[in-house]
Design a protein around this motif. Structure first.
Motif, mmCIF file in Angstrom:
data_model
loop_
_atom_site.group_PDB
_atom_site.id
_atom_site.type_symbol
_atom_site.label_atom_id
_atom_site.label_comp_id
_atom_site.label_asym_id
_atom_site.label_seq_id
_atom_site.Cartn_x
_atom_site.Cartn_y
_atom_site.Cartn_z
ATOM 1 N N ASP A 157 0.822 -1.216 0.000
ATOM 2 C CA ASP A 157 0.000 0.000 0.000
ATOM 3 C C ASP A 157 0.856 1.267 0.000
ATOM 4 O O ASP A 157 0.397 2.324 0.414
ATOM 5 N N THR A 158 2.088 1.170 -0.470
ATOM 6 C CA THR A 158 2.963 2.335 -0.491
ATOM 7 C C THR A 158 2.702 3.182 -1.739
ATOM 8 O O THR A 158 2.381 2.669 -2.804
ATOM 9 N N CYS A 159 2.824 4.482 -1.544
ATOM 10 C CA CYS A 159 2.712 5.439 -2.640
ATOM 11 C C CYS A 159 3.788 6.506 -2.465
ATOM 12 O O CYS A 159 4.324 6.686 -1.370
ATOM 13 N N HIS A 160 4.076 7.217 -3.535
ATOM 14 C CA HIS A 160 5.036 8.316 -3.480
ATOM 15 C C HIS A 160 4.277 9.566 -3.059
ATOM 16 O O HIS A 160 3.682 10.266 -3.886
ATOM 17 N N ILE A 161 4.267 9.861 -1.759
ATOM 18 C CA ILE A 161 3.386 10.881 -1.205
ATOM 19 C C ILE A 161 4.097 11.691 -0.127
ATOM 20 O O ILE A 161 5.155 11.314 0.359
ATOM 21 N N ASP A 162 3.446 12.793 0.239
ATOM 22 C CA ASP A 162 3.871 13.586 1.387
ATOM 23 C C ASP A 162 3.124 13.049 2.603
ATOM 24 O O ASP A 162 1.909 13.247 2.731
ATOM 25 N N ALA A 163 3.821 12.378 3.486
ATOM 26 C CA ALA A 163 3.180 11.701 4.613
ATOM 27 C C ALA A 163 2.458 12.683 5.534
ATOM 28 O O ALA A 163 1.348 12.407 6.000
ATOM 29 N N PHE A 164 3.064 13.822 5.805
ATOM 30 C CA PHE A 164 2.441 14.787 6.704
ATOM 31 C C PHE A 164 1.147 15.329 6.119
ATOM 32 O O PHE A 164 0.116 15.410 6.801
ATOM 33 N N ARG A 165 1.186 15.693 4.834
ATOM 34 C CA ARG A 165 0.008 16.269 4.189
ATOM 35 C C ARG A 165 -1.139 15.260 4.098
ATOM 36 O O ARG A 165 -2.294 15.593 4.377
ATOM 37 N N LEU A 166 -0.825 14.035 3.677
ATOM 38 C CA LEU A 166 -1.878 13.025 3.583
ATOM 39 C C LEU A 166 -2.424 12.682 4.964
ATOM 40 O O LEU A 166 -3.607 12.391 5.129
ATOM 41 N N GLY A 167 -1.563 12.742 5.977
ATOM 42 C CA GLY A 167 -2.033 12.541 7.337
ATOM 43 C C GLY A 167 -3.055 13.587 7.732
ATOM 44 O O GLY A 167 -4.037 13.300 8.426
ATOM 45 N N GLN A 168 -2.860 14.829 7.264
ATOM 46 C CA GLN A 168 -3.831 15.888 7.512
ATOM 47 C C GLN A 168 -5.196 15.531 6.935
ATOM 48 O O GLN A 168 -6.234 15.787 7.556
ATOM 49 N N VAL A 169 -5.195 14.963 5.738
ATOM 50 C CA VAL A 169 -6.453 14.599 5.082
ATOM 51 C C VAL A 169 -7.205 13.560 5.909
ATOM 52 O O VAL A 169 -8.404 13.701 6.178
ATOM 53 N N PHE A 170 -6.495 12.518 6.339
ATOM 54 C CA PHE A 170 -7.139 11.477 7.151
ATOM 55 C C PHE A 170 -7.630 12.035 8.491
ATOM 56 O O PHE A 170 -8.723 11.694 8.949
ATOM 57 N N ARG A 171 -6.832 12.890 9.119
ATOM 58 C CA ARG A 171 -7.254 13.470 10.393
ATOM 59 C C ARG A 171 -8.530 14.293 10.225
ATOM 60 O O ARG A 171 -9.449 14.220 11.054
ATOM 61 N N ASN A 172 -8.593 15.057 9.152
ATOM 62 C CA ASN A 172 -9.781 15.872 8.907
ATOM 63 C C ASN A 172 -11.026 15.009 8.711
ATOM 64 O O ASN A 172 -12.084 15.282 9.284
ATOM 65 N N LEU A 173 -10.899 13.946 7.923
ATOM 66 C CA LEU A 173 -12.041 13.064 7.690
ATOM 67 C C LEU A 173 -12.474 12.361 8.971
ATOM 68 O O LEU A 173 -13.675 12.244 9.253
#
Length: 248
Positions: free
Chosen positions: A101-117
């Motif tokens: 399930d790995t992707c080339h992503i910004d971990a901090f930013r994507l973490g923000q998305v999950f936290r918001n949801l």
């Protein structure tokens, strides 16, 4: 926007220091006075939250990409948002059909998305929030479905979901989903509201399965944003008109 953030931050700091000094001077047995101090401190925190949301919304988005497990991000985000006493009855059920399930992503930013949801779901679901996360492969993509057992999205909320400053919460800036959309789209992905057959809200995040080699050199990248000036003007007008315009 930088000047606005700096000056507003100075005022918030003055409020913080003054409330601390008042709390030290007031008799702790004076219950009504201590309650007013508590309200003042909560108002300060609300202003800090609003200012941070405005700053993120009006600032260029810089991504620090690396290969990262998406599942580890949503699990960390869940841990972050369920540390309070209010979330003791909440539960998370996550499943995945992918071995990688790995992707080339910004971990901090994507973490923000999950936290918001997750925060939105916890606020909407009542006493026993049940959140489900399901991950599967798409056509060159990774698809993550997040669903809850809340009341679901009303037609107006679904239509205006990522509209800046729109919120159904009694307290909130209405910028969380707009920022989440920016982050996901900056990764070349998409976030949309699903249509559940039962109660609850559902969101689908689609991310490209892009490796570091295909994406180019690892590290930071500044995302092109043609609407940046418009958002900055919008944020400045909102802030100058008063936070009550958002929180009313």
């Amino acid at each position: 926007m930088t000047d606005l953030t700096h000056e507003s931050g100075n005022f918030i700091q003055q409020i913080s220091l003054s409330s601390q000094l008042l709390a030290e001077e007031i008799d702790p047995n004076n219950q009504s006075a201590m309650e007013e101090i508590t309200r003042l401190q909560w108002a300060r925190k609300g202003l800090e939250h609003l200012l941070e949301d405005l700053r993120q919304f009006a600032s260029p988005l810089k991504l620090e990409k690396d290969q990262c497990s998406v599942r580890s991000l949503w699990r960390q985000a869940w841990s972050d948002v369920t540390r309070t006493d209010e979330a003791t009855n909440a539960s998370l059920e996550d499943t995945t059909d992918v071995s990688d399930d790995t992707c080339h992503i910004d971990a901090f930013r994507l973490g923000q998305v999950f936290r918001n949801l997750f925060e939105n779901s916890l606020a909407a679901c009542g006493e026993k929030p049940r959140i489900k996360v399901y991950c599967r492969n798409g056509d060159g993509t990774l698809k993550i479905v997040i669903a809850d057992n809340g009341p679901g999205l009303q037609p107006e909320a679904r239509e205006r979901l990522v509209e800046p400053f729109f919120t159904t919460k009694t307290k909130g800036t209405g910028l969380g989903m707009a920022i989440a959309k920016r982050i996901v789209e900056a990764h070349g992905g998409q976030i949309v509201a699903g249509r559940t057959a039962t109660v609850g809200a559902e969101f689908l995040i689609t991310l490209p399965r892009q490796t570091a080699e295909k994406a180019g050199a690892e590290g930071s990248s500044l995302v092109a944003d043609p609407e940046l000036r418009l958002r900055r003007r919008h944020c400045k007008s909102i802030w100058l008109s008063g936070p009550s315009r958002i929180w009313s």
